[in-house]
Design a protein around this motif. Structure first.
Motif, PDB file in Angstrom:
ATOM      1  N   ASN A 125      38.992  -7.176  -9.996  1.00  0.00           N
ATOM      2  CA  ASN A 125      39.133  -8.143  -8.905  1.00  0.00           C
ATOM      3  C   ASN A 125      39.872  -9.413  -9.311  1.00  0.00           C
ATOM      4  N   MET A 126      40.671  -9.366 -10.376  1.00  0.00           N
ATOM      5  CA  MET A 126      41.376 -10.568 -10.793  1.00  0.00           C
ATOM      6  C   MET A 126      42.479 -10.959  -9.811  1.00  0.00           C
ATOM      7  N   ALA A 127      42.735 -10.082  -8.795  1.00  0.00           N
ATOM      8  CA  ALA A 127      43.726 -10.428  -7.781  1.00  0.00           C
ATOM      9  C   ALA A 127      43.136 -11.314  -6.692  1.00  0.00           C
ATOM     10  N   ALA A 128      41.842 -11.613  -6.765  1.00  0.00           N
ATOM     11  CA  ALA A 128      41.195 -12.449  -5.757  1.00  0.00           C
ATOM     12  C   ALA A 128      41.788 -13.855  -5.776  1.00  0.00           C
ATOM     13  N   TYR A 129      41.801 -14.484  -4.619  1.00  0.00           N
ATOM     14  CA  TYR A 129      42.305 -15.842  -4.524  1.00  0.00           C
ATOM     15  C   TYR A 129      41.529 -16.596  -3.451  1.00  0.00           C
ATOM     16  N   TRP A 130      41.686 -17.914  -3.455  1.00  0.00           N
ATOM     17  CA  TRP A 130      41.096 -18.763  -2.423  1.00  0.00           C
ATOM     18  C   TRP A 130      42.201 -19.549  -1.754  1.00  0.00           C
ATOM     19  N   SER A 131      42.106 -19.677  -0.443  1.00  0.00           N
ATOM     20  CA  SER A 131      43.036 -20.553   0.272  1.00  0.00           C
ATOM     21  C   SER A 131      42.354 -21.047   1.531  1.00  0.00           C
ATOM     22  N   MET A 132      43.030 -21.960   2.229  1.00  0.00           N
ATOM     23  CA  MET A 132      42.552 -22.421   3.528  1.00  0.00           C
ATOM     24  C   MET A 132      43.278 -21.704   4.662  1.00  0.00           C
ATOM     25  N   GLY A 133      43.847 -20.542   4.368  1.00  0.00           N
ATOM     26  CA  GLY A 133      44.453 -19.744   5.415  1.00  0.00           C
ATOM     27  C   GLY A 133      45.966 -19.705   5.321  1.00  0.00           C
ATOM     28  N   PRO A 134      46.606 -18.992   6.236  1.00  0.00           N
ATOM     29  CA  PRO A 134      48.068 -18.844   6.208  1.00  0.00           C
ATOM     30  C   PRO A 134      48.771 -20.191   6.168  1.00  0.00           C
ATOM     31  N   GLY A 135      49.791 -20.266   5.330  1.00  0.00           N
ATOM     32  CA  GLY A 135      50.552 -21.493   5.196  1.00  0.00           C
ATOM     33  C   GLY A 135      50.038 -22.440   4.132  1.00  0.00           C
ATOM     34  N   THR A 136      48.859 -22.158   3.579  1.00  0.00           N
ATOM     35  CA  THR A 136      48.326 -22.984   2.501  1.00  0.00           C
ATOM     36  C   THR A 136      48.364 -22.203   1.190  1.00  0.00           C
ATOM     37  N   LEU A 137      48.263 -22.913   0.096  1.00  0.00           N
ATOM     38  CA  LEU A 137      48.407 -22.283  -1.217  1.00  0.00           C
ATOM     39  C   LEU A 137      47.266 -21.318  -1.506  1.00  0.00           C
ATOM     40  N   GLU A 138      47.628 -20.148  -2.010  1.00  0.00           N
ATOM     41  CA  GLU A 138      46.628 -19.192  -2.485  1.00  0.00           C
ATOM     42  C   GLU A 138      46.353 -19.484  -3.961  1.00  0.00           C
ATOM     43  N   VAL A 139      45.145 -19.922  -4.245  1.00  0.00           N
ATOM     44  CA  VAL A 139      44.752 -20.278  -5.608  1.00  0.00           C
ATOM     45  C   VAL A 139      44.075 -19.065  -6.241  1.00  0.00           C
ATOM     46  N   PRO A 140      44.675 -18.486  -7.277  1.00  0.00           N
ATOM     47  CA  PRO A 140      44.096 -17.272  -7.864  1.00  0.00           C
ATOM     48  C   PRO A 140      42.815 -17.578  -8.637  1.00  0.00           C
ATOM     49  N   MET A 141      41.836 -16.700  -8.480  1.00  0.00           N
ATOM     50  CA  MET A 141      40.611 -16.855  -9.254  1.00  0.00           C
ATOM     51  C   MET A 141      40.863 -16.670 -10.749  1.00  0.00           C
ATOM     52  N   SER A 142      42.003 -16.076 -11.092  1.00  0.00           N
ATOM     53  CA  SER A 142      42.367 -15.944 -12.504  1.00  0.00           C
ATOM     54  C   SER A 142      42.580 -17.314 -13.148  1.00  0.00           C
ATOM     55  N   LEU A 143      42.872 -18.345 -12.351  1.00  0.00           N
ATOM     56  CA  LEU A 143      42.974 -19.712 -12.880  1.00  0.00           C
ATOM     57  C   LEU A 143      41.684 -20.088 -13.599  1.00  0.00           C
ATOM     58  N   PHE A 144      40.563 -19.815 -12.935  1.00  0.00           N
ATOM     59  CA  PHE A 144      39.269 -20.192 -13.507  1.00  0.00           C
ATOM     60  C   PHE A 144      38.861 -19.247 -14.629  1.00  0.00           C
ATOM     61  N   ALA A 145      39.256 -17.972 -14.519  1.00  0.00           N
ATOM     62  CA  ALA A 145      38.989 -17.024 -15.605  1.00  0.00           C
ATOM     63  C   ALA A 145      39.717 -17.460 -16.877  1.00  0.00           C
ATOM     64  N   LYS A 146      40.948 -17.956 -16.731  1.00  0.00           N
ATOM     65  CA  LYS A 146      41.685 -18.439 -17.898  1.00  0.00           C
ATOM     66  C   LYS A 146      40.978 -19.657 -18.505  1.00  0.00           C
ATOM     67  N   ASN A 147      40.468 -20.543 -17.655  1.00  0.00           N
ATOM     68  CA  ASN A 147      39.728 -21.692 -18.180  1.00  0.00           C
ATOM     69  C   ASN A 147      38.520 -21.241 -18.981  1.00  0.00           C
ATOM     70  N   ARG A 148      37.817 -20.240 -18.470  1.00  0.00           N
ATOM     71  CA  ARG A 148      36.646 -19.724 -19.198  1.00  0.00           C
ATOM     72  C   ARG A 148      37.056 -19.127 -20.540  1.00  0.00           C
ATOM     73  N   GLN A 149      38.176 -18.415 -20.542  1.00  0.00           N
ATOM     74  CA  GLN A 149      38.659 -17.824 -21.783  1.00  0.00           C
ATOM     75  C   GLN A 149      39.016 -18.901 -22.800  1.00  0.00           C
ATOM     76  N   ARG A 150      39.701 -19.944 -22.341  1.00  0.00           N
ATOM     77  CA  ARG A 150      40.050 -21.059 -23.229  1.00  0.00           C
ATOM     78  C   ARG A 150      38.800 -21.697 -23.825  1.00  0.00           C
ATOM     79  N   LEU A 151      37.780 -21.834 -22.986  1.00  0.00           N
ATOM     80  CA  LEU A 151      36.529 -22.431 -23.460  1.00  0.00           C
ATOM     81  C   LEU A 151      35.853 -21.529 -24.489  1.00  0.00           C
TER      82      LEU A 151
END
Length: 482
Positions: free
Chosen positions: A4-30
């Protein structure tokens, strides 16, 4: 772990899709900075009521919690097992009645898919799940915020006394990781800065004498939310016109952006949207009637020269304290050339004239907090003495840092009075000219910038020169927005 690393969050069409992989990378760095046997435990934010009422403030997640998992809901906990690399989210076990008032109850599996996290449990299972990890130590978060003076709140839960808890190791590591942004975080910052830039442009087109400051604020809020999906702004909007532009943190409850804008006023509007927790912080100063006077132009261009000098010279390895003084020198030189100041610029700085006209620091780190963490960690240069003590960091710049560059020049009566009464400072001012600026406010120019491998990338896109501002206010109705 990659499901499910393709999951993302946004406020709907026309707004940026923020990938949940952003936070997974932060966890990996930590995890790479920690040791097997350690388990990180963070507690997210809780809903807060308006005093003793049943009305709650619109929830905003705690920034460190956002950094590790991006979870939006209150009442949660997070655990990272360093040995396995597995991330565990703990959510409240909500009553069935929740569905009547608040919406559909999600299962743990549904929440796991939304946030692309390894495992999701209920908060009442936290102790038992942690026990099953057999940790040598729980790492909790506790450390000082050097901007607010407050301390990050460490996780507490029933049964924590059954574990060995270390509340010193985590803070300096995670705070330093937040200073250096990942490419994914930078993309979110690009987006929120673009949305905020466009909102400022809309305000500049709308503003005119006779309006109230808060009407201009409302245009900014509308654009950020309606167009950009920014439900929040990053701080209370500062919409100072005329004399109010000299109040550095105008816009608070006792001064709620309520003055009527007058012909001849400069408008100093400091506002930034917030998307997925990431903050923009942009200031534009412009004439309410669309045309600078010669006196206004002198001050504005002095501040712009200060900003330009920093944009030109900032790069990895340069000390932020040196950039502050670079900006001061450039501004003071221009004011001296314009006849407001007299004497040697280095002597002016030696005697604190720079702090009379610009009492704040050059800028600050920015990210998940508008005044982002990491300014004065233990391994960093300490806070300077004297006027430079106002700086929010004294660090050397590094690639992938994000900061604001925000020089300013203000005519603040209390500070001018002190300077006029102090012979060591008074001799540098042409008081006949300076006193004519009393009551006119001031100028601030603030950009959000990324430190690159060899310089600066400016993420702010607003008119900056006198000619650009006047052209935009006269003919800019068709500017390109998102």
């Amino acid at each position: 772990m990659n499901r499910n690393m393709a999951a993302y969050w946004s406020m709907g069409p026309g707004t940026l899709e923020v990938p949940m992989s952003l936070f997974a990378k932060n966890r990996q760095r930590l995890a790479e900075k920690l040791q097997d046997g350690q388990v990180v435990v963070l507690q997210g934010g809780d809903d807060i009521s308006h005093y003793d009422t049943d009305i709650q403030y619109v929830f905003r997640q705690e920034a460190y919690f956002t950094w590790v998992c991006g979870v939006k809901e209150p009442g949660c906990y997070f655990a990272l097992d360093v040995k396995t690399g597995k991330a565990h989210l703990f959510v409240p076990r909500l009553p069935d009645e929740y569905e009547v008032w608040m919406g559909k109850l999600l299962t743990c599996e549904q929440i796991r898919k939304i946030y692309a996290i390894d495992e999701v449990h209920y908060v009442d299972e936290l102790r038992d799940i942690l026990k099953s990890m057999n940790p040598e130590k729980l790492l909790t978060l506790s450390g000082p915020n050097t901007d607010s003076g407050l301390t990050a709140s460490e996780a507490v839960f029933e049964g924590i006394d059954e574990f060995t808890v270390d509340n010193e190791t985590l803070f300096p590591i995670i705070a330093e990781l937040r200073v250096i942004k990942t490419p994914e975080e930078i993309e979110v910052m690009r987006y929120v800065c673009k949305v905020s830039s466009d909102a400022h442009k809309q305000v500049m087109l709308y503003a005119k004498p006779g309006l109230k400051e808060y009407q201009c604020e409302s245009v900014f809020l509308d654009h950020c939310y309606r167009i950009g999906g920014c439900r929040h702004v990053s701080y209370t909007c500062i919409c100072g016109s005329g004399v109010n532009a000299a109040t550095l943190h105008y816009g608070h409850a006792a001064a709620p952006n309520s003055k009527i804008i007058e012909d001849g006023d400069l408008c100093l509007f400091d506002m930034g949207g917030n998307y997925a927790g990431y903050a923009a912080d942009i200031t534009c100063t412009f004439p309410a009637n669309g045309k600078f006077t010669e006196d206004q132009k002198l001050i504005y261009e002095a501040v712009l020269k200060a900003r330009d000098a920093v944009i030109r010279e900032a790069k990895p390895g340069v000390l932020w304290t040196d950039m502050h003084l670079t900006a001061n020198r450039s501004m003071l030189q221009h004011l001296r050339d314009g006849g407001l100041l007299v004497g040697d610029v280095e002597e002016m700085i030696e005697h604190g004239v720079n702090a009379i006209l610009q009492p704040h620091g050059l800028g600050h780190l920015i990210g998940l907090d508008v005044h982002d963490v990491g300014g004065y960690l233990a391994h960093c240069p300490p806070r300077p003495a004297g006027p430079l003590a106002r700086l929010r960091t004294a660090r050397a710049l590094r690639p992938a840092m994000l900061l604001t560059i925000e020089p300013g020049c203000y005519f603040i009566d209390k500070l001018l009075d002190r300077a006029q009464a102090n012979p060591e400072q008074a001799r540098f001012f042409n008081w006949d000219k300076v006193n004519k600026y009393r009551g006119t406010g001031g100028v601030r120019i603030e950009d959000d910038v990324l430190i690159t491998e060899d310089g600066v990338e400016n993420l702010t896109f607003v008119p900056r020169t006198v000619a650009e501002i006047e052209e935009h206010m006269a003919n800019g109705a068709n500017f390109k927005q998102i």
